[in-house]
Design a protein around this motif. Structure first.
Motif, PDB file in Angstrom:
ATOM      1  N   THR A 179       0.834  -1.204   0.000  1.00  0.00           N
ATOM      2  CA  THR A 179       0.000   0.000   0.000  1.00  0.00           C
ATOM      3  C   THR A 179       0.865   1.250   0.000  1.00  0.00           C
ATOM      4  O   THR A 179       0.573   2.223  -0.705  1.00  0.00           O
ATOM      5  N   THR A 180       1.939   1.242   0.775  1.00  0.00           N
ATOM      6  CA  THR A 180       2.853   2.386   0.804  1.00  0.00           C
ATOM      7  C   THR A 180       3.473   2.628  -0.565  1.00  0.00           C
ATOM      8  O   THR A 180       3.602   3.778  -1.016  1.00  0.00           O
ATOM      9  N   ARG A 181       3.845   1.548  -1.261  1.00  0.00           N
ATOM     10  CA  ARG A 181       4.433   1.693  -2.596  1.00  0.00           C
ATOM     11  C   ARG A 181       3.426   2.328  -3.559  1.00  0.00           C
ATOM     12  O   ARG A 181       3.780   3.221  -4.333  1.00  0.00           O
ATOM     13  N   VAL A 182       2.177   1.891  -3.491  1.00  0.00           N
ATOM     14  CA  VAL A 182       1.144   2.460  -4.356  1.00  0.00           C
ATOM     15  C   VAL A 182       0.856   3.909  -3.976  1.00  0.00           C
ATOM     16  O   VAL A 182       0.699   4.779  -4.846  1.00  0.00           O
ATOM     17  N   ALA A 183       0.804   4.199  -2.678  1.00  0.00           N
ATOM     18  CA  ALA A 183       0.545   5.569  -2.234  1.00  0.00           C
ATOM     19  C   ALA A 183       1.661   6.510  -2.685  1.00  0.00           C
ATOM     20  O   ALA A 183       1.400   7.636  -3.136  1.00  0.00           O
ATOM     21  N   ASN A 184       2.905   6.068  -2.586  1.00  0.00           N
ATOM     22  CA  ASN A 184       4.022   6.899  -3.031  1.00  0.00           C
ATOM     23  C   ASN A 184       3.944   7.147  -4.539  1.00  0.00           C
ATOM     24  O   ASN A 184       4.213   8.258  -5.009  1.00  0.00           O
ATOM     25  N   PHE A 185       3.570   6.112  -5.275  1.00  0.00           N
ATOM     26  CA  PHE A 185       3.407   6.263  -6.726  1.00  0.00           C
ATOM     27  C   PHE A 185       2.319   7.285  -7.038  1.00  0.00           C
ATOM     28  O   PHE A 185       2.495   8.173  -7.875  1.00  0.00           O
ATOM     29  N   ALA A 186       1.180   7.176  -6.348  1.00  0.00           N
ATOM     30  CA  ALA A 186       0.066   8.091  -6.602  1.00  0.00           C
ATOM     31  C   ALA A 186       0.431   9.521  -6.227  1.00  0.00           C
ATOM     32  O   ALA A 186       0.075  10.472  -6.940  1.00  0.00           O
ATOM     33  N   GLN A 187       1.152   9.685  -5.128  1.00  0.00           N
ATOM     34  CA  GLN A 187       1.526  11.030  -4.704  1.00  0.00           C
ATOM     35  C   GLN A 187       2.473  11.684  -5.708  1.00  0.00           C
ATOM     36  O   GLN A 187       2.386  12.881  -5.979  1.00  0.00           O
ATOM     37  N   GLN A 188       3.383  10.895  -6.270  1.00  0.00           N
ATOM     38  CA  GLN A 188       4.305  11.430  -7.265  1.00  0.00           C
ATOM     39  C   GLN A 188       3.600  11.689  -8.598  1.00  0.00           C
ATOM     40  O   GLN A 188       3.896  12.668  -9.289  1.00  0.00           O
TER      41      GLN A 188
END
Length: 573
Positions: free
Chosen positions: A552-561
């Motif tokens: 989830t953190t990996r996806v959240a970081n992707f979405a934020q970028q």
């Protein structure tokens, strides 16, 4: 994998086809007149004209209901889908030559997609790029398939496209062909547009279905559709169980559904509070009942902390309180900092936590352990099941399994980010209705089908299909029409979820774009991704859940970028 690999019918060169199409039009009309007439509902013996309406045919004697199963356009559409999209489809058998009937179906599926593409796009550049990819051999296959099913008028249109657009630029390179076709469309486009809208795909589907029956190679029969569940419609998956996750902080967060049981719980809570204020960008007002703060759910779609209810202030300087302006006006400080400020200023608070797929989320937040225990006990007594319950945390980022976020474009990319370290291709889940057309089927031909289920959802038949996402170009193409009525992509799921579990869960939930459904789709150890579309280009909301917070953190970081301007409206859950 491609099932459009074989020719159909007689073998002719492109030049022969050019010379033959116009001349053969008249001959074919004559030789197939009786066949075409019978296909259009005219009885050769009596000359009686019948007209198709709804599920049957209408004559002077009334409705003939004997044909409602085999000749209803919706039924025909789904049977043709089974013929090509089911895992056991004859079009997908590797290492075998296709039968003549399968070749006709393959060619017609390509032609359906081509017709729909020219009807979807008004931009001549887009249409020209697609037409430039058509080879003379494909035109031959299309023509032979149209002859086989007795579609005479459509052969005429095909001849016009071949003569006016494709053949004159056939010797050019692809880019030059596309430019030349676009230029010719600018001159001849009105005539072509008028002709293409005269093509009725439902009629072509009916002719194809009758052809398959006539050659003893009929499309598979559909099983009875599963009857709809009348109540309740939502939620369509088993509810989340209590789950409290602890860390080293003092924050307690309970994420709740906005529903009658929650409203009753909050009414009781407010009646026992010394003071409670509704706050928004204008200031604050005292409230004694939850329905006095109905604005909570009305603005929930703009993301966390857009407005809320706050309890007793920790000191006199905390009241009255005003939340930052939201949406078009931007935030005065990041969401995490704002939440810290609220928790430090008031003993408890209740805020909207986003709105996804008709689900409004509310967050009860406190840094007071005794209040957290009291609220938790009240939830249990009221039989309110939280979406998630977090105790003793610093921040939800890094420990939450779910996240929702705004997503303007690159649909489906976040799921690819989740699958990066899976070691296997993810599942792509499609939902096809009878208005979904065939535009997507030339793309799914490059994917590996694993399951399909025909069912009934909210008054409409729908077929759920799942493919292994082994081709990222196909993946992106299928997600690209998310804003359109004929979109088919609805969810992505970890490839580690077993096929049997995926089938059972898809059948059970039907509509996959909800928090409960995503958590359920993820099975025991996987992840799931889906979308909610609010109706405009800036109203896309993606949902993601994983049993592994690191994913989830990996996806959240992707979405934020990828979408930093939309990140203020995210919410962990």
């Amino acid at each position: 994998m491609s099932w459009f690999r074989a020719g159909v019918g007689r073998s002719v060169s492109a030049q022969e086809l050019l010379q033959d199409l116009d001349a053969s039009y008249r001959d074919t009309c004559s030789s197939l007149s009786a066949f075409a007439a019978s296909q259009d509902g005219i009885c050769p013996a009596t000359g009686e004209q019948r007209r198709r309406i709804g599920y049957g045919r209408v004559s002077a004697q009334g409705v003939d209901t004997t044909m409602h199963d085999t000749e209803d356009p919706s039924t025909i559409y789904f049977r043709l889908l089974l013929f090509g999209e089911a895992p056991s489809s004859p079009l997908r058998e590797p290492g075998h030559d296709l039968s003549a009937a399968a070749q006709v179906v393959a060619a017609m599926t390509e032609l359906f997609a081509l017709i729909e593409m020219t009807q979807f796009y008004w931009d001549d550049q887009i249409r020209a790029a697609r037409l430039a990819e058509i080879s003379p051999q494909q035109v031959c296959r299309f023509d032979a398939a149209l002859v086989a099913i007795g579609a005479i008028e459509q052969r005429r249109l095909l001849a016009i496209i071949q003569r006016e657009l494709i053949e004159p630029v056939a010797a050019l390179e692809l880019a030059a062909r596309s430019s030349a076709i676009a230029a010719r469309l600018a001159v001849k486009g009105s005539a072509l547009t008028g002709a293409q809208y005269g093509v009725d795909i439902e009629i072509l589907q009916l002719k194809l279905s009758r052809y398959l029956d006539a050659v003893k190679s009929p499309a598979p029969e559909l099983p009875p559709a599963e009857m709809p569940r009348l109540l309740p419609i939502e939620p369509e998956a088993p509810r989340s169980t209590w789950s409290t996750q602890a860390s080293t902080g003092s924050r307690h967060v309970f994420l709740l559904r906005d529903e009658p049981a929650t409203a009753s719980l909050l009414d009781t809570w407010l009646q026992n509070c010394a003071v409670a204020r509704y706050v928004d960008v204008r200031g604050s007002t005292l409230v004694a009942r939850y329905d006095e703060a109905a604005q909570l759910t009305q603005v929930a779609m703009w993301g966390p902390l857009a407005c809320g209810i706050v309890g007793e202030p920790r000191d006199a300087t905390s009241a009255p309180y005003r939340v930052p302006r939201y949406w078009l006006f931007g935030r005065e400080r990041p969401q995490a900092e704002e939440l810290d400020h609220i928790a430090a200023s008031f003993r408890w608070s209740l805020f909207p936590w986003g709105s996804v797929a008709r689900q409004h989320l509310l967050a009860f937040v406190t840094d007071d352990g005794s209040l957290a225990t009291d609220f938790s006990q009240r939830m249990r007594r009221a039989s309110v099941s939280p979406i998630s319950a977090f105790s003793g945390v610093d921040a939800l980022a890094g420990i939450a399994g779910g996240v929702s976020f705004g997503e303007d474009d690159a649909f489906g990319e976040a799921a690819l980010a989740a699958a990066e370290r899976d070691g296997c291709a993810p599942w792509l889940v499609l939902a096809a209705y009878d208005h979904s057309g065939h535009w997507w089927r030339t793309t799914t031909a490059r994917l590996q089908p694993e399951l399909c289920h025909w069912t009934y959802l909210l008054g409409r038949n729908v077929m759920f299909l799942a493919y292994r996402g082994i081709d990222t170009t196909a993946w992106r193409t299928l997600w690209s029409r998310l804003s359109y009525d004929n979109n088919v992509a609805v969810a992505a799921v970890s490839g580690h979820v077993p096929t049997a579990a995926l089938r059972e869960r898809l059948v059970h939930i039907k509509n996959s774009a909800s928090i409960d459904s995503l958590r359920y789709l993820a099975a025991d150890k996987g992840w799931a991704y889906a979308h909610s579309w609010g109706g405009g280009s800036d109203e896309h909301y993606a949902l993601f859940f994983s049993h592994d917070p690191a994913v989830t953190t990996r996806v959240a970081n992707f979405a934020q970028q990828q979408w930093p301007q939309l990140w203020p409206y995210h919410g962990y859950w």
